[in-house]
Scaffold this motif. Sequence first.
Motif, PDB file in Angstrom:
ATOM      1  N   ARG A 199      -3.948  21.389 -10.489  1.00 41.76           N
ATOM      2  CA  ARG A 199      -5.050  22.379 -10.360  1.00 41.76           C
ATOM      3  C   ARG A 199      -6.041  21.974  -9.273  1.00 41.76           C
ATOM      4  O   ARG A 199      -7.243  21.992  -9.452  1.00 41.76           O
ATOM      5  N   GLY A 200      -5.484  21.569  -8.117  1.00 50.29           N
ATOM      6  CA  GLY A 200      -6.333  21.282  -6.956  1.00 50.29           C
ATOM      7  C   GLY A 200      -7.034  19.938  -6.989  1.00 50.29           C
ATOM      8  O   GLY A 200      -7.875  19.655  -6.133  1.00 50.29           O
ATOM      9  N   GLN A 201      -6.714  19.091  -7.969  1.00 51.87           N
ATOM     10  CA  GLN A 201      -7.365  17.777  -8.039  1.00 51.87           C
ATOM     11  C   GLN A 201      -6.312  16.682  -8.068  1.00 51.87           C
ATOM     12  O   GLN A 201      -5.218  16.868  -8.631  1.00 51.87           O
ATOM     13  N   LYS A 202      -6.675  15.528  -7.512  1.00 50.19           N
ATOM     14  CA  LYS A 202      -5.676  14.465  -7.352  1.00 50.19           C
ATOM     15  C   LYS A 202      -5.399  13.734  -8.675  1.00 50.19           C
ATOM     16  O   LYS A 202      -6.319  13.263  -9.337  1.00 50.19           O
ATOM     17  N   ALA A 203      -4.115  13.639  -9.016  1.00 53.19           N
ATOM     18  CA  ALA A 203      -3.708  12.929 -10.238  1.00 53.19           C
ATOM     19  C   ALA A 203      -2.849  11.705  -9.924  1.00 53.19           C
ATOM     20  O   ALA A 203      -2.721  10.818 -10.772  1.00 53.19           O
ATOM     21  N   VAL A 204      -2.249  11.678  -8.742  1.00 47.84           N
ATOM     22  CA  VAL A 204      -1.315  10.591  -8.398  1.00 47.84           C
ATOM     23  C   VAL A 204      -1.514  10.193  -6.936  1.00 47.84           C
ATOM     24  O   VAL A 204      -1.636  11.059  -6.062  1.00 47.84           O
ATOM     25  N   GLY A 205      -1.547   8.878  -6.703  1.00 41.00           N
ATOM     26  CA  GLY A 205      -1.551   8.370  -5.330  1.00 41.00           C
ATOM     27  C   GLY A 205      -0.360   7.440  -5.131  1.00 41.00           C
ATOM     28  O   GLY A 205      -0.010   6.670  -6.034  1.00 41.00           O
ATOM     29  N   ILE A 206       0.249   7.548  -3.983  1.00 39.15           N
ATOM     30  CA  ILE A 206       1.454   6.744  -3.691  1.00 39.15           C
ATOM     31  C   ILE A 206       1.213   6.002  -2.378  1.00 39.15           C
ATOM     32  O   ILE A 206       0.712   6.589  -1.407  1.00 39.15           O
ATOM     33  N   LEU A 207       1.564   4.732  -2.362  1.00 38.09           N
ATOM     34  CA  LEU A 207       1.335   3.915  -1.163  1.00 38.09           C
ATOM     35  C   LEU A 207       2.586   3.115  -0.841  1.00 38.09           C
ATOM     36  O   LEU A 207       3.069   2.345  -1.664  1.00 38.09           O
ATOM     37  N   LEU A 208       3.118   3.332   0.372  1.00 38.48           N
ATOM     38  CA  LEU A 208       4.293   2.563   0.819  1.00 38.48           C
ATOM     39  C   LEU A 208       3.843   1.443   1.738  1.00 38.48           C
ATOM     40  O   LEU A 208       3.117   1.691   2.701  1.00 38.48           O
ATOM     41  N   GLU A 209       4.265   0.224   1.429  1.00 39.80           N
ATOM     42  CA  GLU A 209       3.942  -0.918   2.279  1.00 39.80           C
ATOM     43  C   GLU A 209       5.204  -1.734   2.443  1.00 39.80           C
ATOM     44  O   GLU A 209       6.100  -1.674   1.607  1.00 39.80           O
ATOM     45  N   GLY A 210       5.277  -2.533   3.486  1.00 38.48           N
ATOM     46  CA  GLY A 210       6.448  -3.387   3.608  1.00 38.48           C
ATOM     47  C   GLY A 210       6.801  -3.680   5.023  1.00 38.48           C
ATOM     48  O   GLY A 210       5.988  -3.488   5.937  1.00 38.48           O
ATOM     49  N   SER A 211       8.012  -4.142   5.176  1.00 35.06           N
ATOM     50  CA  SER A 211       8.440  -4.598   6.474  1.00 35.06           C
ATOM     51  C   SER A 211       9.884  -4.156   6.673  1.00 35.06           C
ATOM     52  O   SER A 211      10.818  -4.853   6.280  1.00 35.06           O
ATOM     53  N   LEU A 212      10.037  -2.955   7.245  1.00 36.49           N
ATOM     54  CA  LEU A 212      11.395  -2.446   7.502  1.00 36.49           C
ATOM     55  C   LEU A 212      12.042  -3.305   8.585  1.00 36.49           C
ATOM     56  O   LEU A 212      11.344  -3.750   9.494  1.00 36.49           O
ATOM     57  N   PRO A 213      13.320  -3.646   8.548  1.00 34.52           N
ATOM     58  CA  PRO A 213      14.318  -3.136   7.612  1.00 34.52           C
ATOM     59  C   PRO A 213      14.520  -4.004   6.381  1.00 34.52           C
ATOM     60  O   PRO A 213      15.513  -3.838   5.678  1.00 34.52           O
ATOM     61  N   ASP A 214      13.589  -4.912   6.068  1.00 31.29           N
ATOM     62  CA  ASP A 214      13.830  -5.856   4.967  1.00 31.29           C
ATOM     63  C   ASP A 214      13.502  -5.299   3.583  1.00 31.29           C
ATOM     64  O   ASP A 214      14.274  -5.417   2.651  1.00 31.29           O
ATOM     65  N   TYR A 215      12.326  -4.738   3.457  1.00 38.32           N
ATOM     66  CA  TYR A 215      11.931  -4.245   2.133  1.00 38.32           C
ATOM     67  C   TYR A 215      10.788  -3.240   2.272  1.00 38.32           C
ATOM     68  O   TYR A 215      10.076  -3.228   3.282  1.00 38.32           O
ATOM     69  N   VAL A 216      10.645  -2.424   1.229  1.00 42.08           N
ATOM     70  CA  VAL A 216       9.480  -1.548   1.110  1.00 42.08           C
ATOM     71  C   VAL A 216       8.955  -1.700  -0.309  1.00 42.08           C
ATOM     72  O   VAL A 216       9.745  -1.754  -1.258  1.00 42.08           O
ATOM     73  N   ILE A 217       7.649  -1.792  -0.446  1.00 46.61           N
ATOM     74  CA  ILE A 217       7.052  -1.804  -1.783  1.00 46.61           C
ATOM     75  C   ILE A 217       6.344  -0.473  -1.985  1.00 46.61           C
ATOM     76  O   ILE A 217       5.504  -0.062  -1.173  1.00 46.61           O
ATOM     77  N   VAL A 218       6.733   0.203  -3.058  1.00 40.33           N
ATOM     78  CA  VAL A 218       6.151   1.502  -3.380  1.00 40.33           C
ATOM     79  C   VAL A 218       5.144   1.277  -4.510  1.00 40.33           C
ATOM     80  O   VAL A 218       5.519   0.833  -5.592  1.00 40.33           O
ATOM     81  N   GLY A 219       3.885   1.533  -4.236  1.00 38.01           N
ATOM     82  CA  GLY A 219       2.837   1.396  -5.250  1.00 38.01           C
ATOM     83  C   GLY A 219       2.422   2.774  -5.718  1.00 38.01           C
ATOM     84  O   GLY A 219       2.171   3.668  -4.890  1.00 38.01           O
ATOM     85  N   ILE A 220       2.332   2.952  -7.029  1.00 40.90           N
ATOM     86  CA  ILE A 220       2.021   4.281  -7.566  1.00 40.90           C
ATOM     87  C   ILE A 220       0.923   4.168  -8.617  1.00 40.90           C
ATOM     88  O   ILE A 220       0.984   3.332  -9.521  1.00 40.90           O
TER      89      ILE A 220
END
Length: 234
Positions: free
Chosen positions: A102-123
């Motif tokens: 309903r127009g308000q933020k409920a979830v934030g997602i953050l991708l961090e890491g070092s391609l091509p080795d790994y990615v950390i997905v924070g939610i």
Amino acid sequence: MSTKIYLHQVDSTSDYLRLHRDEHGDFSFVYADEQTSGHGRLGRTWLTHPKENLTFSFIIKDPKKLALGARITLLVSYAVAKEIESYGLRPEIKWPNDIYLRGQKAVGILLEGSLPDYVIVGIGINVNQHTFEGEYRTSPTSIALELEENVNLDVFREQVFDALEASFLEVEPSYQEALSYFKEHDYLCSKSVLLEGVGPYKVLGIDEDFKILLEDSNGNIIHNASGELTILRD
Ligand code: BTN
């Protein structure tokens, strides 16, 4: 091996996973009751009440999944949004990595890491939080506020983890489903925006690579991969 690690308190589940990345296999999860130094995009802080919400991270190491690059974000948003929808709500994905109710933020997602080795997905998912103190750029909400009742956090967490694992099992077919889902749940579509303060542009949708399609006042269309969007009007 993929694992699920529970921590009562941690500075940040994403920082923890990055430090311990060699000890954990592809798609290992870390979740915590409380983060003392949770962070979001562009160095912003991520504040949540302890034990009321889901704050977790998982690591991607499998080269097939990593090859998705920026498209990982869409698969993640798709899995989380579908799970929220199963509670009878109507989530909308705000490109590139937020989910709105309903127009308000409920979830934030953050991708961090070092391609091509790994990615950390924070939610971070606002689940049972009813009050939000402090300053927020976009006004926050939670699943409980929208449903007008609390949900079982343990059950919800397992459902979200399962949904994420399922989305990444067969990445190509899942990605096609995610693209279709996005079209029906696109928070920004048709809105007028500035990109890094420049514009205005009209949002037309996304392309196959999860770049946002922006139309300028001369009818030129750009495929944009990153940058901060400011909504001017709906
Ligand atoms: C954003 O909207 O800016 C992204 C917020 C991401 C917050 C989550 S909570 C779990 C993980 N640990 C962190 O420190 N950040 C992410």
